[in-house]
Design a protein around this motif. Structure first.
Motif, PDB file in Angstrom:
ATOM      1  N   UNK A  11       6.440   4.578  -8.439  1.00 28.54           N
ATOM      2  CA  UNK A  11       7.489   5.521  -8.092  1.00 28.54           C
ATOM      3  C   UNK A  11       8.108   5.217  -6.728  1.00 28.54           C
ATOM      4  N   UNK A  12       8.794   6.222  -6.152  1.00 29.30           N
ATOM      5  CA  UNK A  12       9.560   5.979  -4.923  1.00 29.30           C
ATOM      6  C   UNK A  12       8.677   5.603  -3.742  1.00 29.30           C
ATOM      7  N   UNK A  13       7.374   5.953  -3.798  1.00 30.64           N
ATOM      8  CA  UNK A  13       6.488   5.542  -2.723  1.00 30.64           C
ATOM      9  C   UNK A  13       6.439   4.037  -2.554  1.00 30.64           C
ATOM     10  N   UNK A  14       6.665   3.308  -3.637  1.00 29.24           N
ATOM     11  CA  UNK A  14       6.688   1.839  -3.601  1.00 29.24           C
ATOM     12  C   UNK A  14       8.109   1.287  -3.568  1.00 29.24           C
ATOM     13  N   UNK A  15       9.016   1.875  -4.341  1.00 26.81           N
ATOM     14  CA  UNK A  15      10.349   1.263  -4.451  1.00 26.81           C
ATOM     15  C   UNK A  15      11.234   1.524  -3.241  1.00 26.81           C
ATOM     16  N   UNK A  16      11.050   2.659  -2.558  1.00 27.61           N
ATOM     17  CA  UNK A  16      11.892   2.916  -1.381  1.00 27.61           C
ATOM     18  C   UNK A  16      11.623   1.910  -0.261  1.00 27.61           C
ATOM     19  N   UNK A  17      10.361   1.612   0.089  1.00 31.84           N
ATOM     20  CA  UNK A  17      10.148   0.555   1.094  1.00 31.84           C
ATOM     21  C   UNK A  17      10.766  -0.786   0.700  1.00 31.84           C
ATOM     22  N   UNK A  18      10.694  -1.136  -0.579  1.00 28.51           N
ATOM     23  CA  UNK A  18      11.313  -2.387  -1.018  1.00 28.51           C
ATOM     24  C   UNK A  18      12.826  -2.340  -0.822  1.00 28.51           C
ATOM     25  N   UNK A  19      13.446  -1.198  -1.137  1.00 25.52           N
ATOM     26  CA  UNK A  19      14.891  -1.071  -0.958  1.00 25.52           C
ATOM     27  C   UNK A  19      15.281  -1.165   0.514  1.00 25.52           C
ATOM     28  N   UNK A  20      14.493  -0.534   1.381  1.00 23.78           N
ATOM     29  CA  UNK A  20      14.805  -0.566   2.808  1.00 23.78           C
ATOM     30  C   UNK A  20      14.734  -1.984   3.366  1.00 23.78           C
ATOM     31  N   UNK A  21      13.781  -2.766   2.875  1.00 23.48           N
ATOM     32  CA  UNK A  21      13.572  -4.104   3.429  1.00 23.48           C
ATOM     33  C   UNK A  21      14.423  -5.171   2.748  1.00 23.48           C
ATOM     34  N   UNK A  42       0.854  -1.180   0.000  1.00 25.75           N
ATOM     35  CA  UNK A  42       0.000   0.000   0.000  1.00 25.75           C
ATOM     36  C   UNK A  42       0.895   1.238   0.000  1.00 25.75           C
ATOM     37  N   UNK A  43       0.713   2.109  -0.974  1.00 23.79           N
ATOM     38  CA  UNK A  43       1.585   3.275  -1.120  1.00 23.79           C
ATOM     39  C   UNK A  43       0.801   4.391  -1.794  1.00 23.79           C
ATOM     40  N   UNK A  44       1.425   5.570  -1.900  1.00 26.98           N
ATOM     41  CA  UNK A  44       0.806   6.627  -2.690  1.00 26.98           C
ATOM     42  C   UNK A  44       1.720   7.085  -3.803  1.00 26.98           C
ATOM     43  N   UNK A  45       1.131   7.251  -4.958  1.00 27.26           N
ATOM     44  CA  UNK A  45       1.831   7.794  -6.118  1.00 27.26           C
ATOM     45  C   UNK A  45       2.058   9.294  -5.921  1.00 27.26           C
ATOM     46  N   UNK A  46       3.180   9.797  -6.459  1.00 21.03           N
ATOM     47  CA  UNK A  46       3.542  11.206  -6.303  1.00 21.03           C
ATOM     48  C   UNK A  46       3.504  11.909  -7.663  1.00 21.03           C
ATOM     49  N   UNK A  47       2.325  11.890  -8.300  1.00 18.88           N
ATOM     50  CA  UNK A  47       2.117  12.518  -9.601  1.00 18.88           C
ATOM     51  C   UNK A  47       2.997  11.903 -10.677  1.00 18.88           C
ATOM     52  N   UNK A  48       3.302  10.615 -10.535  1.00 15.90           N
ATOM     53  CA  UNK A  48       4.053   9.883 -11.556  1.00 15.90           C
ATOM     54  C   UNK A  48       3.089   9.152 -12.496  1.00 15.90           C
ATOM     55  N   UNK A  49       2.265   8.281 -11.938  1.00 10.87           N
ATOM     56  CA  UNK A  49       1.255   7.587 -12.739  1.00 10.87           C
ATOM     57  C   UNK A  49      -0.044   8.380 -12.802  1.00 10.87           C
ATOM     58  N   UNK A  50      -0.328   9.165 -11.751  1.00 10.79           N
ATOM     59  CA  UNK A  50      -1.593   9.899 -11.660  1.00 10.79           C
ATOM     60  C   UNK A  50      -1.301  11.347 -11.283  1.00 10.79           C
ATOM     61  N   UNK A  51      -1.863  12.276 -12.057  1.00  8.59           N
ATOM     62  CA  UNK A  51      -1.714  13.694 -11.728  1.00  8.59           C
ATOM     63  C   UNK A  51      -3.104  14.310 -11.650  1.00  8.59           C
TER      64      UNK A  51
END
Length: 276
Positions: free
Chosen positions: A105-115, A36-45
């Motif tokens: 975007x980073x809302x999803x990929x950063x948690x994956x990188x951290x874990x 569960x994450x939020x897009x930052x105007x990458x896929x949805x604006x």
């Protein structure tokens, strides 16, 4: 991580807080992460503002957020499980947007990188679930919590034996603009973590205005954590949860960082879901 700065004095305490989590993930590697994450105007604006978006495709590429995609792999998903979840949630009266194609975007990929760290391929499949917490009106904590409860029902009714983790993401107290830019509220953040474990039903009733007043304009991202918390078995008496790890740190740029691993124990089986 992308610029090899994790050992610098400013950043080291942030990444040390995830060392336990990475070891826990290695021991409890799921088949699928429902993220569960939020897009930052990458896929949805502002031209398209869906409240809930379930990724139902087989794979999703990493978004270019204006300076090229992050140097991380895209995600491989599980379209069969995603389709099952879509049917179940929509039958339970949650109006979803289904996306067969989008970037993440980073809302999803950063948690994956951290874990999972710096990897050439993510070690499990990932189903992306976007929540609009950028453009008002945004969903309430109560709505997100109820969705999490329906999500648990959907996952448990799937006819294949999969290990599924549900991750709720989003920054804790922070505000990025205006006279209160840089706001951090340690006391409110830690009370949120307490209540997420001990009183999730009461926490789900916190109104939007309190998030804005106490946690800043971007603190509303915390409603996404309630989707993950709603997926735990203690809520219907079929099990309980165990806090495996809790971490909170300031500063991390201009955002407070909080992190929980709640391990789900049902009375009929071994630990199933880990919730972030």
């Amino acid at each position: 991580m992308d610029h090899a700065k994790t050992e610098e004095p400013y950043w080291r305490p942030v990444f040390e807080g995830y060392e336990f989590s990475r070891a826990w993930e290695e021991e409890n590697l799921p088949d699928v992460v429902f993220l569960v994450y939020n897009d930052h105007a990458s896929a949805f604006d502002l031209s398209l503002i869906p409240t809930f978006v379930l990724g139902t495709g087989a794979a999703f590429a990493t978004a270019d957020e204006g300076y090229g995609p992050r140097p991380v792999p895209g995600i491989e998903s599980d379209p069969e499980l995603a389709a099952h979840i879509a049917h179940s949630l929509i039958r339970d009266d949650f109006d979803l947007t289904l996306a067969n194609e989008m970037t993440v975007d980073h809302g999803l990929t950063v948690p994956l990188s951290l874990m999972f760290g710096d990897v050439g391929k993510w070690p499990c499949k990932v189903i992306p679930f976007h929540v609009n917490v950028v453009q008002y009106p945004v969903p309430s904590g109560a709505r997100c919590f109820a969705l999490g409860r329906a999500l648990r029902k959907a996952i448990e009714s799937y006819d294949r034996p999969l290990k599924v983790q549900v991750w709720g993401t989003g920054g804790m107290s922070h505000q990025l603009q205006g006279p209160r830019a840089g706001l951090i509220n340690r006391a409110w953040d830690n009370a949120f973590l307490d209540r997420l474990v001990e009183d999730p039903v009461g926490l789900s009733r916190v109104p939007h205005l309190e998030y804005v007043e106490e946690a800043g304009s971007e603190g509303i991202e915390l409603v996404m954590w309630l989707i993950a918390r709603g997926a735990m078995s203690d809520l219907d008496g079929s099990g309980d949860v165990e806090v495996k790890h809790r971490f909170y740190h300031v500063p991390a740029s201009n955002t407070a960082v909080g992190h929980l691993i709640l391990e789900n124990h049902t009375r009929a089986q071994e630990p199933a879901e880990g919730v972030k």
